[in-house]
Design an enzyme around this catalytic site. Sequence first.
Site, PDB file in Angstrom:
ATOM      1  N   ASP A 185       0.776  -1.212  -0.233  1.00  0.00           N
ATOM      2  CA  ASP A 185       0.010   0.055  -0.030  1.00  0.00           C
ATOM      3  C   ASP A 185       1.066   1.388   0.027  1.00  0.00           C
ATOM      4  OD1 ASP A 185       0.610  -0.573   2.566  1.00  0.00           O
ATOM      5  OD2 ASP A 185      -0.731   0.594   3.671  1.00  0.00           O
ATOM      6  N   GLU A 215      -0.014  -1.196   5.918  1.00  0.00           N
ATOM      7  CA  GLU A 215       1.309  -0.405   6.778  1.00  0.00           C
ATOM      8  C   GLU A 215       1.129   0.856   6.939  1.00  0.00           C
ATOM      9  OE1 GLU A 215       5.033   0.868   8.025  1.00  0.00           O
ATOM     10  OE2 GLU A 215       4.016   1.678   6.308  1.00  0.00           O
TER      11      GLU A 215
HETATM   12 ZN    ZN Z   1       6.744   2.294   3.982  1.00  0.00          ZN
END
Ligand code: ZN
Length: 378
Positions: free
Chosen positions: A83, A145
């Site tokens: 992501d 993340e």
């Molecule tokens: Zn990163």
Amino acid sequence: MNFLSRLERRLPEMMALLEQSVNMDSPSADKALTDRVIDWYEERFREQLQAKVERVPNDLYGDRLAVRMGAGPRQILLVAHADTVWPPGEARRRPFRVDGKRAYGPGVYDMKASLIQALYAMKLLQAEGRLCDSLSIVLLINSDEEIGSPTSRAWIEAYARESEAALVLEPPLEPHGALKTARKGSGRFLLSVQGQAAHAGVNPEAGISAVEELARQIIRLHSWSDADSGIQINVGKIAGGIGANVIADYAEAEIDVRVDTMDDFRRFPGRLNGLVPSLPGTRLRIDGGMNRPPMERTESSARLYEIARSAAREELSLEPEEASTGGVSDGNFIAACGTPTLDGLGVGGGGAHSPSEFIWVPELARRTALLAGILDRI
Ligand SMILES: [Zn+2]
């Protein structure tokens, strides 16, 4: 031929794959878009590597991948995320482009280049027959993340507990591409102050200003920042009151806390809850908590750094730098599992989370050689 010259010959195809992946948006909050990028990675890893690729479905965010190469008992973890912080349409607005030695595009540095790096490091070890029998290398790719890994944290921790070491492919610390052996831990808190409302002109003596109390507390909180102990406090957002002629009965502040040690990480909520009001009659309340534990430099992470150092010397004729950072990553909770962790192994560049984000093109081959060199020596 050494690792670097082999990879330099593959650089054009690595760049072509990087271009394709950067030109697909993958905002953490958009499952459909992020799943498309995960499909693309899944295909690449399946067709280019003799590895076991496991896809883990996710209801909320993009799916995850675990790519396992080798079947030895000593498990080494590579950690990456698919992501980015960029919204849908960003790749169309400013697609991948190369200008001299720099390559630009959304997420190119954080961290789409790292995934190409992982693919080619693993391919190289496989092609050269350098994967020793005692090892298994597991690459984890998560899709949340950038929003704190809410749904992938436990999954990563379970792998971390079974691993001998973890190599995190976040971007290095610039300007010299330093590897990260320590990261601060972090927390978020909300301080709410209750005062007593009154008319500022008619009966000010009946009021107790929550705004004044908050101002006093902010000065106290900022005085806790201390470079020697590594504590950083930032009151980054405040609100309160309803108008200039009203003594405010409510005010609040959002607080960011960064610490170097597990001791401070554990102690900090208590320290905040121990705040006492300066103005009689006001009440304080603390919500929130610490979330990412610090990645402390340990003897075993220092040993891992030494392996990286000899790989850098022998593969790249380079003396790497070692650094500590205030930023947080999945490396924080991996290290908190007791797994020796080395972070910042990604590709050099700059401007993370900004439109000027870029990587240095030659670094894509060099950092891939470094990663392969570490895995070869571990
Ligand atoms: Zn990163």
